[in-house]
Design a protein around this motif. Structure first.
Motif, mmCIF file in Angstrom:
data_model
loop_
_atom_site.group_PDB
_atom_site.id
_atom_site.type_symbol
_atom_site.label_atom_id
_atom_site.label_comp_id
_atom_site.label_asym_id
_atom_site.label_seq_id
_atom_site.Cartn_x
_atom_site.Cartn_y
_atom_site.Cartn_z
ATOM 1 N N HIS A 127 -68.269 65.308 -31.375
ATOM 2 C CA HIS A 127 -69.248 65.562 -32.446
ATOM 3 C C HIS A 127 -69.353 67.065 -32.725
ATOM 4 C CE1 HIS A 127 -72.739 64.638 -34.935
ATOM 5 N NE2 HIS A 127 -73.425 65.588 -34.311
ATOM 6 N N ARG A 165 -78.807 64.845 -42.324
ATOM 7 C CA ARG A 165 -77.429 64.426 -42.621
ATOM 8 C C ARG A 165 -77.317 63.928 -44.065
ATOM 9 N NH1 ARG A 165 -76.727 58.578 -39.736
ATOM 10 N NH2 ARG A 165 -78.797 58.992 -38.944
ATOM 11 N N HIS A 223 -82.488 66.486 -37.480
ATOM 12 C CA HIS A 223 -81.028 66.575 -37.562
ATOM 13 C C HIS A 223 -80.456 65.291 -38.192
ATOM 14 C CE1 HIS A 223 -77.212 68.297 -36.143
ATOM 15 N NE2 HIS A 223 -76.887 67.160 -35.567
ATOM 16 N N SER A 224 -81.042 64.165 -37.793
ATOM 17 C CA SER A 224 -80.574 62.877 -38.307
ATOM 18 C C SER A 224 -80.877 62.732 -39.803
ATOM 19 C CB SER A 224 -81.259 61.755 -37.516
ATOM 20 O OG SER A 224 -80.796 60.519 -37.946
ATOM 21 N N ARG A 251 -75.580 54.863 -33.995
ATOM 22 C CA ARG A 251 -76.985 55.260 -33.927
ATOM 23 C C ARG A 251 -77.654 54.690 -35.159
ATOM 24 N NH1 ARG A 251 -78.231 59.971 -30.647
ATOM 25 N NH2 ARG A 251 -77.239 59.457 -28.678
ATOM 26 N N TRP A 294 -70.397 62.787 -27.609
ATOM 27 C CA TRP A 294 -71.515 63.735 -27.700
ATOM 28 C C TRP A 294 -71.200 65.091 -27.069
ATOM 29 C CZ3 TRP A 294 -74.395 62.913 -31.461
ATOM 30 C CH2 TRP A 294 -74.731 61.605 -31.855
ATOM 31 N N GLY A 296 -78.130 71.544 -34.426
ATOM 32 C CA GLY A 296 -77.187 70.873 -33.516
ATOM 33 C C GLY A 296 -76.964 71.673 -32.247
ATOM 34 N N SER A 342 -80.386 68.218 -25.149
ATOM 35 C CA SER A 342 -80.155 66.773 -25.115
ATOM 36 C C SER A 342 -79.870 66.241 -23.708
ATOM 37 C CB SER A 342 -78.961 66.438 -26.024
ATOM 38 O OG SER A 342 -78.440 65.170 -25.681
ATOM 39 N N TYR A 385 -87.271 67.750 -28.328
ATOM 40 C CA TYR A 385 -85.975 67.077 -28.450
ATOM 41 C C TYR A 385 -86.011 65.970 -29.504
ATOM 42 C CZ TYR A 385 -82.354 63.672 -27.194
ATOM 43 O OH TYR A 385 -81.345 62.762 -27.250
ATOM 44 N N GLN A 420 -77.670 72.474 -40.147
ATOM 45 C CA GLN A 420 -77.291 71.417 -39.199
ATOM 46 C C GLN A 420 -76.651 72.021 -37.949
ATOM 47 O OE1 GLN A 420 -78.784 68.817 -39.387
ATOM 48 N NE2 GLN A 420 -77.393 67.148 -39.750
ATOM 49 N N ASN A 423 -67.502 68.763 -36.162
ATOM 50 C CA ASN A 423 -68.460 69.310 -37.134
ATOM 51 C C ASN A 423 -68.307 70.815 -37.292
ATOM 52 O OD1 ASN A 423 -70.027 67.200 -38.313
ATOM 53 N ND2 ASN A 423 -70.839 66.796 -36.287
HETATM 54 C C1 HEM Z 1 -73.073 68.657 -40.789
HETATM 55 C C2 HEM Z 1 -72.932 68.496 -39.505
HETATM 56 C C3 HEM Z 1 -73.644 67.480 -38.656
HETATM 57 C C4 HEM Z 1 -74.148 66.249 -38.978
HETATM 58 C C5 HEM Z 1 -74.122 65.562 -40.329
HETATM 59 C C6 HEM Z 1 -74.711 65.700 -37.761
HETATM 60 C C7 HEM Z 1 -75.314 64.447 -37.638
HETATM 61 C C8 HEM Z 1 -75.879 63.936 -36.491
HETATM 62 C C9 HEM Z 1 -76.508 62.649 -36.375
HETATM 63 C C10 HEM Z 1 -76.646 61.639 -37.512
HETATM 64 C C11 HEM Z 1 -76.964 62.511 -35.113
HETATM 65 C C12 HEM Z 1 -77.677 61.288 -34.497
HETATM 66 C C13 HEM Z 1 -79.155 61.457 -34.593
HETATM 67 C C14 HEM Z 1 -79.906 60.273 -33.996
HETATM 68 O O1 HEM Z 1 -79.477 59.685 -33.012
HETATM 69 O O2 HEM Z 1 -80.979 59.938 -34.548
HETATM 70 C C15 HEM Z 1 -76.631 63.728 -34.401
HETATM 71 C C16 HEM Z 1 -76.948 63.996 -33.096
HETATM 72 C C17 HEM Z 1 -76.605 65.153 -32.441
HETATM 73 N N1 HEM Z 1 -75.885 66.206 -32.934
HETATM 74 FE FE1 HEM Z 1 -75.210 66.421 -34.828
HETATM 75 N N2 HEM Z 1 -74.552 66.610 -36.744
HETATM 76 C C18 HEM Z 1 -73.906 67.701 -37.251
HETATM 77 C C19 HEM Z 1 -73.530 68.832 -36.575
HETATM 78 C C20 HEM Z 1 -73.753 69.060 -35.241
HETATM 79 C C21 HEM Z 1 -73.318 70.214 -34.524
HETATM 80 C C22 HEM Z 1 -72.476 71.342 -35.126
HETATM 81 C C23 HEM Z 1 -73.752 70.072 -33.235
HETATM 82 C C24 HEM Z 1 -73.590 70.962 -32.073
HETATM 83 C C25 HEM Z 1 -73.458 72.253 -32.160
HETATM 84 C C26 HEM Z 1 -74.471 68.825 -33.155
HETATM 85 C C27 HEM Z 1 -75.071 68.328 -32.023
HETATM 86 C C28 HEM Z 1 -75.736 67.131 -31.930
HETATM 87 C C29 HEM Z 1 -76.377 66.656 -30.720
HETATM 88 C C30 HEM Z 1 -76.425 67.376 -29.389
HETATM 89 C C31 HEM Z 1 -76.939 65.422 -31.038
HETATM 90 C C32 HEM Z 1 -77.831 64.538 -30.155
HETATM 91 C C33 HEM Z 1 -77.171 63.805 -29.026
HETATM 92 C C34 HEM Z 1 -78.257 63.036 -28.305
HETATM 93 O O3 HEM Z 1 -79.005 63.640 -27.528
HETATM 94 O O4 HEM Z 1 -78.387 61.841 -28.508
HETATM 95 N N3 HEM Z 1 -74.446 68.231 -34.396
HETATM 96 N N4 HEM Z 1 -75.941 64.569 -35.270
#
Ligand code: HEM
Length: 150
Positions: free
Chosen positions: A92, A13, A9-10, A147, A88, A59, A66, A2, A55, A96
């Motif tokens: 998000h 971006r 993922h972060s 974040r 969340w 994601g 998560s 995780y 992503q 996205n």
């Molecule tokens: C270009 C598209 C996306 C960008 C730029 C992006 C960006 C981010 C960022 C910056 C974080 C925070 C990371 C951190 O806390 O260090 C995050 C968390 C997350 N993203 Fe994305 N994301 C995108 C697409 C998606 C998609 C499409 C999904 C789901 C299908 C998704 C699901 C999640 C989840 C589940 C978390 C973590 C929540 C947690 O457990 O704290 N993201 N994303």
């Protein structure tokens, strides 16, 4: 897994944001400058689309592992009342995914266009709307769901 995926993922971006900015600027300058659509324009649009698809895949995995999302999904009624949990569990992912779909449509319709101007125009418009949506759904340090930078 995780934590590793969350960091990946972060960090990714920034690649997404940078590629989108360059692809959008090139598309607009190509459109208004009446330029020829080259193989490098197509590759830039393609790599940008691949980066957002990556992503999406990361994601989606994150969404199911998560603890934050799990907690929110366990009681959606309460999660919808909570700014952070709603973000969340619903905002998000949906914002996205819409942005990523628009970018995908932009790439494929530009590919099918026969005139260079139309290729640039479709890339410019779809990628710009996708960019605005994705930027609005990133938990930037100044946002209500802040974040860290990485
Ligand atoms: C270009 C598209 C996306 C960008 C730029 C992006 C960006 C981010 C960022 C910056 C974080 C925070 C990371 C951190 O806390 O260090 C995050 C968390 C997350 N993203 Fe994305 N994301 C995108 C697409 C998606 C998609 C499409 C999904 C789901 C299908 C998704 C699901 C999640 C989840 C589940 C978390 C973590 C929540 C947690 O457990 O704290 N993201 N994303």
């Amino acid at each position: 897994m995780y934590i590793g995926l969350l960091h990946l993922h972060s960090a990714l971006r920034y690649v997404v944001v940078l590629l989108l900015i360059v692809a959008i600027i090139k598309a607009f300058t190509g459109w208004f400058g009446g330029k020829t659509y080259t193989e490098s324009d197509r590759k830039l649009a393609l790599f940008t689309m691949i980066s957002v698809h990556l992503q999406l895949v990361i994601g989606l995995v994150l969404y199911f592992v998560s603890p934050v999302v799990k907690g929110a999904l366990a009681d959606m009624g309460a999660a919808m009342q909570n700014t952070e949990l709603r973000f969340w569990a619903v905002e998000h992912i949906s914002t996205n995914i819409i942005g990523i779909i628009l970018i995908t449509i932009g790439y494929s319709t530009a590919k099918r266009a026969s005139i260079d101007k139309a290729k640039f125009m479709r890339t410019a418009i779809f990628y710009l709307i996708g960019f605005v949506l994705i930027m609005s759904a990133i938990p930037w340090p100044w946002s209500r769901v802040a974040r860290g930078w990485f």
